[in-house]
Design a protein around this motif. Structure first.
Motif, PDB file in Angstrom:
ATOM      1  N   HIS A 186       0.842  -1.199   0.000  1.00 61.89           N
ATOM      2  CA  HIS A 186       0.000   0.000   0.000  1.00 61.89           C
ATOM      3  C   HIS A 186       0.870   1.239   0.000  1.00 61.89           C
ATOM      4  O   HIS A 186       1.944   1.268   0.602  1.00 61.89           O
ATOM      5  N   SER A 187       0.377   2.243  -0.673  1.00 63.99           N
ATOM      6  CA  SER A 187       1.098   3.507  -0.774  1.00 63.99           C
ATOM      7  C   SER A 187       0.551   4.520   0.222  1.00 63.99           C
ATOM      8  O   SER A 187      -0.502   4.328   0.848  1.00 63.99           O
ATOM      9  N   HIS A 188       1.269   5.608   0.354  1.00 62.82           N
ATOM     10  CA  HIS A 188       0.867   6.726   1.210  1.00 62.82           C
ATOM     11  C   HIS A 188      -0.559   7.168   0.864  1.00 62.82           C
ATOM     12  O   HIS A 188      -1.371   7.434   1.752  1.00 62.82           O
ATOM     13  N   LYS A 189      -0.871   7.174  -0.423  1.00 67.81           N
ATOM     14  CA  LYS A 189      -2.176   7.643  -0.885  1.00 67.81           C
ATOM     15  C   LYS A 189      -3.260   6.586  -0.776  1.00 67.81           C
ATOM     16  O   LYS A 189      -4.355   6.855  -0.268  1.00 67.81           O
ATOM     17  N   THR A 190      -2.981   5.369  -1.262  1.00 71.53           N
ATOM     18  CA  THR A 190      -4.050   4.369  -1.346  1.00 71.53           C
ATOM     19  C   THR A 190      -4.614   4.009   0.015  1.00 71.53           C
ATOM     20  O   THR A 190      -5.829   3.860   0.181  1.00 71.53           O
ATOM     21  N   LEU A 191      -3.743   3.861   1.021  1.00 72.40           N
ATOM     22  CA  LEU A 191      -4.219   3.403   2.320  1.00 72.40           C
ATOM     23  C   LEU A 191      -4.872   4.517   3.133  1.00 72.40           C
ATOM     24  O   LEU A 191      -5.376   4.278   4.220  1.00 72.40           O
ATOM     25  N   TYR A 192      -4.850   5.736   2.597  1.00 75.74           N
ATOM     26  CA  TYR A 192      -5.555   6.818   3.283  1.00 75.74           C
ATOM     27  C   TYR A 192      -6.752   7.322   2.483  1.00 75.74           C
ATOM     28  O   TYR A 192      -7.528   8.136   2.975  1.00 75.74           O
ATOM     29  N   ALA A 193      -6.932   6.824   1.269  1.00 73.76           N
ATOM     30  CA  ALA A 193      -7.983   7.358   0.391  1.00 73.76           C
ATOM     31  C   ALA A 193      -9.368   7.223   1.013  1.00 73.76           C
ATOM     32  O   ALA A 193     -10.168   8.175   0.999  1.00 73.76           O
ATOM     33  N   ALA A 194      -9.689   6.055   1.563  1.00 72.97           N
ATOM     34  CA  ALA A 194     -11.005   5.861   2.165  1.00 72.97           C
ATOM     35  C   ALA A 194     -11.169   6.714   3.416  1.00 72.97           C
ATOM     36  O   ALA A 194     -12.235   7.300   3.655  1.00 72.97           O
ATOM     37  N   LEU A 195     -10.108   6.794   4.232  1.00 69.46           N
ATOM     38  CA  LEU A 195     -10.181   7.582   5.466  1.00 69.46           C
ATOM     39  C   LEU A 195     -10.362   9.066   5.143  1.00 69.46           C
ATOM     40  O   LEU A 195     -11.065   9.780   5.857  1.00 69.46           O
ATOM     41  N   LYS A 196      -9.731   9.524   4.079  1.00 66.61           N
ATOM     42  CA  LYS A 196      -9.873  10.926   3.690  1.00 66.61           C
ATOM     43  C   LYS A 196     -11.326  11.228   3.341  1.00 66.61           C
ATOM     44  O   LYS A 196     -11.870  12.277   3.697  1.00 66.61           O
ATOM     45  N   PRO A 217      -1.361  -7.226  12.642  1.00 64.01           N
ATOM     46  CA  PRO A 217      -0.536  -6.910  11.471  1.00 64.01           C
ATOM     47  C   PRO A 217      -1.351  -6.721  10.184  1.00 64.01           C
ATOM     48  O   PRO A 217      -0.773  -6.554   9.117  1.00 64.01           O
ATOM     49  N   HIS A 218      -2.661  -6.776  10.264  1.00 67.35           N
ATOM     50  CA  HIS A 218      -3.499  -6.692   9.075  1.00 67.35           C
ATOM     51  C   HIS A 218      -3.674  -5.243   8.621  1.00 67.35           C
ATOM     52  O   HIS A 218      -3.592  -4.309   9.420  1.00 67.35           O
ATOM     53  N   THR A 219      -3.937  -5.071   7.330  1.00 70.31           N
ATOM     54  CA  THR A 219      -4.225  -3.746   6.786  1.00 70.31           C
ATOM     55  C   THR A 219      -5.303  -3.035   7.585  1.00 70.31           C
ATOM     56  O   THR A 219      -5.240  -1.814   7.794  1.00 70.31           O
ATOM     57  N   ALA A 220      -6.298  -3.790   8.056  1.00 71.14           N
ATOM     58  CA  ALA A 220      -7.427  -3.184   8.770  1.00 71.14           C
ATOM     59  C   ALA A 220      -6.976  -2.474  10.041  1.00 71.14           C
ATOM     60  O   ALA A 220      -7.527  -1.419  10.398  1.00 71.14           O
ATOM     61  N   THR A 221      -5.998  -3.021  10.755  1.00 71.78           N
ATOM     62  CA  THR A 221      -5.520  -2.357  11.968  1.00 71.78           C
ATOM     63  C   THR A 221      -4.744  -1.096  11.634  1.00 71.78           C
ATOM     64  O   THR A 221      -4.867  -0.078  12.321  1.00 71.78           O
ATOM     65  N   VAL A 222      -3.943  -1.126  10.578  1.00 76.70           N
ATOM     66  CA  VAL A 222      -3.240   0.096  10.147  1.00 76.70           C
ATOM     67  C   VAL A 222      -4.264   1.189   9.840  1.00 76.70           C
ATOM     68  O   VAL A 222      -4.102   2.349  10.238  1.00 76.70           O
ATOM     69  N   LEU A 223      -5.333   0.825   9.166  1.00 78.64           N
ATOM     70  CA  LEU A 223      -6.403   1.777   8.887  1.00 78.64           C
ATOM     71  C   LEU A 223      -7.014   2.326  10.164  1.00 78.64           C
ATOM     72  O   LEU A 223      -7.253   3.533  10.295  1.00 78.64           O
ATOM     73  N   MET A 224      -7.273   1.436  11.118  1.00 75.75           N
ATOM     74  CA  MET A 224      -7.924   1.875  12.356  1.00 75.75           C
ATOM     75  C   MET A 224      -7.041   2.805  13.170  1.00 75.75           C
ATOM     76  O   MET A 224      -7.524   3.760  13.786  1.00 75.75           O
ATOM     77  N   VAL A 225      -5.744   2.528  13.203  1.00 76.68           N
ATOM     78  CA  VAL A 225      -4.820   3.423  13.910  1.00 76.68           C
ATOM     79  C   VAL A 225      -4.909   4.824  13.325  1.00 76.68           C
ATOM     80  O   VAL A 225      -5.042   5.825  14.047  1.00 76.68           O
ATOM     81  N   ASN A 226      -4.855   4.919  12.014  1.00 81.66           N
ATOM     82  CA  ASN A 226      -4.924   6.227  11.370  1.00 81.66           C
ATOM     83  C   ASN A 226      -6.303   6.864  11.505  1.00 81.66           C
ATOM     84  O   ASN A 226      -6.425   8.087  11.619  1.00 81.66           O
ATOM     85  N   GLN A 227      -7.342   6.049  11.511  1.00 81.29           N
ATOM     86  CA  GLN A 227      -8.691   6.595  11.646  1.00 81.29           C
ATOM     87  C   GLN A 227      -8.914   7.216  13.019  1.00 81.29           C
ATOM     88  O   GLN A 227      -9.427   8.335  13.133  1.00 81.29           O
TER      89      GLN A 227
END
Length: 534
Positions: A186-196, A217-227
């Motif tokens: 995942h890139s800086h942009k793609t993994l934040y696109a939905a959160l944005k 370690p899943h993508t979903a947790t990285v998303l939740m941390v940023n959310q």
């Protein structure tokens, strides 16, 4: 700054992305004494479950950033992180992205031989492995244990790496149902696109205090941390996602929202929820595989939610369950549907795509199929992964006519709702011929037989014929010897019923699963073809 305007400012920031949310939130003036993250184990000198403030979280990340720079880790270095504790994984991710490195997060339950091969394919600079895992690796270059990074001096931390929107920021992996998992970039942009996009929407009910029961370690947790950092919410991250741990933490920590995978809801549904204090829960959020109706119904019957009517906001009994379908490659749940105690829209309905995404049901050539016709599920979104790390073959294999192929079979109805039928490798379904779906069969059996806690359906081909085995996990008081074939045949429909050769009662641990709890049907098929059956 008020919450609404702060969230809008983050959404409008052209530089924000998955690699710099913590620093960007602070740069936008967030209160350093406000919420950071809470972990279920100790973080450096802080005890377990100490709610780290935003400032304390930043300080602990800066310490790790300083350690990494002192040990020569920087831009584009791929560093694998193999650990069990949530704090080890999340803090390492935050620190590695600060120096421009690319963290590759591994599930702690991954088999050592598979982990070694997976790391080899990544071509890593080094590995951060905790005490339980470092001795399991024989060839990988070990940098340190993740906890060692906390000994760095925050004052020595370098300036935050400046990410371009296309920069790679994290590698996570698929569940590995067929062998060595695929490495999802995942890139800086793609993994934040939905959160944005979500930052521009009103903050959802139940997202102010979250219990994270997703695999760490899943993508979903990285998303939740940023959310949660962007929403300035509270979150406790659990290192283990088993049902007793989740129930205990709900009662102790009183979250408003609980986030998890379908396997967690199945585990909770095995428990007598009336014996637990779950009143704080307003919302359950599912990602990964869509959840089963009986499991959802048990969860929405507990907790509470707010409704708005003539009398204003009123608290009523029963919670929300937000279901959908997601994957590491999709970058965020692609679909969503909300269930309450009054819901009747089940049947593996995954709802509609989010506003930032598009979906279609496709034929083998990538042409869109009409409503009601089963085909390949195609997905298009700015959140979709750019591809698999060091694996161009699979990157392009799952692209068709501009769509990302999720690996699922689905259909859409006339209202634009999508229904999930099965994973492609587990079904027998073409555009002509038999239509045998294991996931849909499981859904129908669970809905028809209340004494079945969970169910696994497997199809094999022998001597040119398709044969179906049904494995039932029953409630303790149910008679395993009882003949349930008539009920099951009626539930699954004539086409599947005609292929059933065996119905067996099994124990909870008799089905092989992946590191994220998905059933390894490929292993079950191999067992059955070899004559090994329960």
């Amino acid at each position: 700054m008020k919450t609404l305007s702060r969230r809008a400012a983050l959404a409008a920031d052209p530089a924000i992305g998955a690699g710099n949310v913590l620093a960007t939130v602070i740069a936008h003036g967030a209160d350093l004494d406000g919420p950071g993250l809470t972990f279920d184990t100790a973080v450096d000198h802080f005890p377990a479950e100490h709610p780290l403030t935003l400032g304390e979280l930043d300080d602990r990340v800066q310490a790790r950033t300083a350690w990494l720079r002192a040990h020569g880790i920087g831009r584009r270095d791929v560093v694998a992180v193999w650990a069990t504790e949530a704090a080890d994984v999340v803090l390492s991710f935050l620190a590695l992205t600060r120096v421009g490195a690319i963290p590759a997060l591994l599930n702690g339950k991954m088999a050592p031989a598979i982990a070694e091969e997976y790391i080899r394919r990544l071509r890593v600079t080094g590995v951060l492995a905790d005490a339980a895992h470092r001795d399991l690796l024989h060839e990988a270059p070990i940098l340190a244990e993740p906890k060692e990074l906390g000994t760095g001096n925050p004052a020595d931390a370098p300036e935050h790496y400046r990410h371009h929107q296309d920069d790679p920021v994290v590698i996570t992996h698929t569940s590995g149902t067929t062998g060595v998992p695929k490495a999802v970039l995942h890139s800086h942009k793609t993994l934040y696109a939905a959160l944005k996009h979500l930052l521009t929407m009103p903050q959802a009910q139940g997202t102010g205090r979250i219990l994270n029961a997703l695999p760490i370690p899943h993508t979903a947790t990285v998303l939740m941390v940023n959310q949660v950092l962007g929403n300035r919410a509270e979150m406790l991250l659990l290192s283990s996602q088993d049902a007793p741990t989740v129930l205990r933490q709900i009662e102790r920590w009183k979250p408003e929202g609980v986030y998890g995978f379908a396997v967690t809801w199945a585990g909770l549904a095995r428990e007598d929820l009336s014996k637990h204090d779950l009143d704080s829960v307003r919302m359950w959020f599912n990602t990964g595989d869509c959840a089963h109706e009986p499991h959802i119904r048990k969860l929405v019957a507990v907790g509470s939610r707010e409704t708005v009517g003539r009398e204003g906001r009123v608290k009523v009994k029963g919670s929300h369950f937000i279901d959908g379908l997601g994957s590491s490659e999709m970058g965020h749940n692609g679909f969503h549907i909300t269930h309450t105690i009054d819901s009747d829209h089940y049947g593996r309905c995954i709802g509609r795509p989010y506003q930032f995404a598009e979906a279609a049901v496709l034929d083998a050539d990538g042409n869109e199929l009409p409503a009601g016709q089963v085909g390949l599920l195609g997905f298009r979104s700015p959140s979709v992964s750019p591809g698999y790390w060091n694996d161009s073959v699979n990157t392009y294999k799952f692209r068709l006519n501009g769509w990302f192929l999720t690996g699922d079979l689905a259909y859409a109805d006339d209202t634009g709702h999508y229904f999930h039928l099965d994973r492609i490798p587990d079904a027998v379904a073409g555009f002509d011929g038999p239509q045998l779906f294991t996931s849909m069969s499981e859904e129908r059996i669970l809905a028809a037989l209340p004494e079945v806690l969970d169910c696994t359906v497997v199809i094999v081909q022998e001597d040119g014929k398709f044969l179906t085995d049904v494995l039932l996990e029953l409630v303790p008081e149910a008679d395993p010897a009882l003949d349930r074939s008539a009920q099951i045949h009626q539930a699954v429909g004539d086409e599947v019923a005609a292929t059933i050769r065996r119905i067996s009662a099994i124990g909870e641990d008799d089905v092989p699963v992946t590191v994220t709890g998905k059933v390894r049907k490929v292993a079950l098929r191999q067992e059955r073809l070899a004559g090994v059956t329960s």
